[in-house]
Design an enzyme around this catalytic site. Sequence first.
Site, PDB file in Angstrom:
ATOM      1  N   ASN A 180     -12.492   3.921   6.165  1.00  0.00           N
ATOM      2  CA  ASN A 180     -12.972   3.384   7.795  1.00  0.00           C
ATOM      3  C   ASN A 180     -11.777   4.231   7.913  1.00  0.00           C
ATOM      4  O   ASN A 180     -11.834   5.369   9.021  1.00  0.00           O
ATOM      5  CB  ASN A 180     -12.505   1.932   7.551  1.00  0.00           C
ATOM      6  CG  ASN A 180     -14.167   1.393   8.399  1.00  0.00           C
ATOM      7  OD1 ASN A 180     -14.713   2.274   8.372  1.00  0.00           O
ATOM      8  ND2 ASN A 180     -14.446   0.325   7.900  1.00  0.00           N
TER       9      ASN A 180
ATOM     10  N   ASP B 127       0.849  -1.007  -0.375  1.00  0.00           N
ATOM     11  CA  ASP B 127      -0.197   0.081  -0.168  1.00  0.00           C
ATOM     12  C   ASP B 127       1.102   0.700  -0.232  1.00  0.00           C
ATOM     13  O   ASP B 127       0.406   2.054  -0.601  1.00  0.00           O
ATOM     14  CB  ASP B 127      -1.000  -0.263   1.364  1.00  0.00           C
ATOM     15  CG  ASP B 127      -2.069   0.176   1.001  1.00  0.00           C
ATOM     16  OD1 ASP B 127      -2.335  -0.665  -0.020  1.00  0.00           O
ATOM     17  OD2 ASP B 127      -3.662  -0.410   1.760  1.00  0.00           O
TER      18      ASP B 127
ATOM     19  N   ARG C 116     -23.053   7.149   7.589  1.00  0.00           N
ATOM     20  CA  ARG C 116     -24.157   7.113   7.514  1.00  0.00           C
ATOM     21  C   ARG C 116     -25.468   7.417   8.860  1.00  0.00           C
ATOM     22  O   ARG C 116     -26.078   8.400   8.650  1.00  0.00           O
ATOM     23  CB  ARG C 116     -24.465   5.626   7.422  1.00  0.00           C
ATOM     24  CG  ARG C 116     -24.958   5.268   6.097  1.00  0.00           C
ATOM     25  CD  ARG C 116     -24.618   3.416   6.016  1.00  0.00           C
ATOM     26  NE  ARG C 116     -23.546   3.239   6.404  1.00  0.00           N
ATOM     27  CZ  ARG C 116     -22.617   2.034   6.030  1.00  0.00           C
ATOM     28  NH1 ARG C 116     -22.924   1.214   5.258  1.00  0.00           N
ATOM     29  NH2 ARG C 116     -21.866   1.832   6.855  1.00  0.00           N
TER      30      ARG C 116
HETATM   31  P1  ADP Z   1     -12.712  -0.071   4.062  1.00  0.00           P
HETATM   32  O1  ADP Z   1     -11.909   1.513   4.680  1.00  0.00           O
HETATM   33  O2  ADP Z   1     -13.163  -1.048   5.891  1.00  0.00           O
HETATM   34  O3  ADP Z   1     -12.569  -0.201   2.867  1.00  0.00           O
HETATM   35  P2  ADP Z   1     -15.152   1.641   2.809  1.00  0.00           P
HETATM   36  O4  ADP Z   1     -14.274   1.931   2.048  1.00  0.00           O
HETATM   37  O5  ADP Z   1     -16.188   0.448   2.733  1.00  0.00           O
HETATM   38  O6  ADP Z   1     -14.309   1.284   4.284  1.00  0.00           O
HETATM   39  O7  ADP Z   1     -15.529   2.535   4.139  1.00  0.00           O
HETATM   40  C1  ADP Z   1     -16.528   2.296   4.900  1.00  0.00           C
HETATM   41  C2  ADP Z   1     -17.516   3.577   5.282  1.00  0.00           C
HETATM   42  O8  ADP Z   1     -18.090   4.003   4.543  1.00  0.00           O
HETATM   43  C3  ADP Z   1     -18.592   3.827   6.681  1.00  0.00           C
HETATM   44  O9  ADP Z   1     -18.170   3.165   7.997  1.00  0.00           O
HETATM   45  C4  ADP Z   1     -19.944   4.983   6.508  1.00  0.00           C
HETATM   46  O10 ADP Z   1     -19.045   5.607   7.045  1.00  0.00           O
HETATM   47  C5  ADP Z   1     -19.408   4.659   5.582  1.00  0.00           C
HETATM   48  N1  ADP Z   1     -20.274   4.777   4.086  1.00  0.00           N
HETATM   49  C6  ADP Z   1     -20.744   3.386   3.441  1.00  0.00           C
HETATM   50  N2  ADP Z   1     -22.026   3.682   2.634  1.00  0.00           N
HETATM   51  C7  ADP Z   1     -22.599   4.946   3.157  1.00  0.00           C
HETATM   52  C8  ADP Z   1     -23.730   5.856   2.299  1.00  0.00           C
HETATM   53  N3  ADP Z   1     -24.067   4.992   1.507  1.00  0.00           N
HETATM   54  N4  ADP Z   1     -24.026   7.041   3.258  1.00  0.00           N
HETATM   55  C9  ADP Z   1     -22.747   7.594   3.526  1.00  0.00           C
HETATM   56  N5  ADP Z   1     -21.434   6.750   4.051  1.00  0.00           N
HETATM   57  C10 ADP Z   1     -21.049   5.625   3.872  1.00  0.00           C
END
Ligand code: ADP
Length: 382
Positions: free
Chosen positions: A190, A127, A264
């Site tokens: 996240n 990364d 969310r």
């Molecule tokens: P990671 O870094 O673990 O891959 P993601 O890219 O899946 O995480 O992002 C996770 C975050 O995205 C969640 O904590 C949430 O805050 C946000 N999220 C996911 N779906 C939505 C949505 N429909 N609207 C707003 N925020 C969202």
Amino acid sequence: MPDRAVLAQGTVEKIGEEDTVITFRSDGEILADACSAADHPTAVDTLLRRFLKANGGVLDDLDEIAAFGHRVVHGGEVSESMVVDESVLDIVRRAHRFAPLHNPPNLAGLEAALRAAPGKPQVAVFDTAFHAHMPPEAYLYALPLSLYEEHQVRVYGFHGTSFRYVSRRAADFLGIPPDKVNLITIHLGNGCSMAAVRNGRSVDTSMGMTPLQGLVMGTRSGDIDPSLFLFLGEWLDLTPEEVYDLFNRQSGLLGLSGLSNDVRELQAAARDGNERAALALRVFSYRVRKYIGAYFAVLGRVDGIIFTAGIGENSSWIRAMACDGLDGLGVALDPARNESTDDSERSISAAGSAVPVLVIPTDEARQIAVETYNILKEDIAQ
Ligand code: ADP
């Protein structure tokens, strides 16, 4: 790599906890089952078995897998993906001290795959690698230089696999050669970070030696005054580990809102009038906006601003606040396009916006597959 289809994919979550769950999808069908995986090697074994037809997967035999690609969070100053041998395992081990939560499980996964498929090539995709070409003025902290020379204290940056993927997709979308494109890429998941990309390469990024620096995140503070480390320890009678935990796990959106680290939930609460939830979202977006301004100054010419990952792809609210007031830089969103819930690669900027703003869904697993294929293509039977 020829655009091969994804046949199946799986994840194991909550490894080592009571309610470990394996999610597996093939043929568009998603199955989630309880499973037991006390540690990462067991999780890799469980997942690999799940890919066999005998267990509802897609392979007759694990031998059909030509190669394995692994995400490794920290590779120190390594600048490219590498075929794993003992020296690469050493690189991963040496970077444990920078990423103590991520690199040991990455190594455990690598070792488990080496055991499960002896003789099959394994590729480590780091990364940090996408940022390895940053200039010294971007990667050096203004600390005694000996700390860099003797202890490798510097900005490394993360989310490189995602940035590499969306930069390439954005270049195609904009019709600009990938090695000529200048972008501000914004990964809001996240963990959250941004990169200034010049001619397809990262020249600056917001995370630092560790993923704590930069943007506000779910539970991480991002940029703060380093004096706080000492003062909070004294004022609150906390050990360094406790202060570190406060910055990493009790801060960010969660700390500000006192409610949740999930955008969310915060959006729903803010709509219901929760002031602290609204404040947390404002602080989060303001930090993104500040870095957008900084990266305009770094790049001079910006061909596109790219939002990606869970928040970047889904929250029109955050995107609107992050781009608010950037008219002076030639950035204007189209409110209707921004609100669209279409999940394809798309432009959300207004027709008259000098700088296009795009949403590009990230796909780190695909990027890892592409890099694994590219590095081994001479050896992999077609
Ligand atoms: P990671 O870094 O673990 O891959 P993601 O890219 O899946 O995480 O992002 C996770 C975050 O995205 C969640 O904590 C949430 O805050 C946000 N999220 C996911 N779906 C939505 C949505 N429909 N609207 C707003 N925020 C969202």
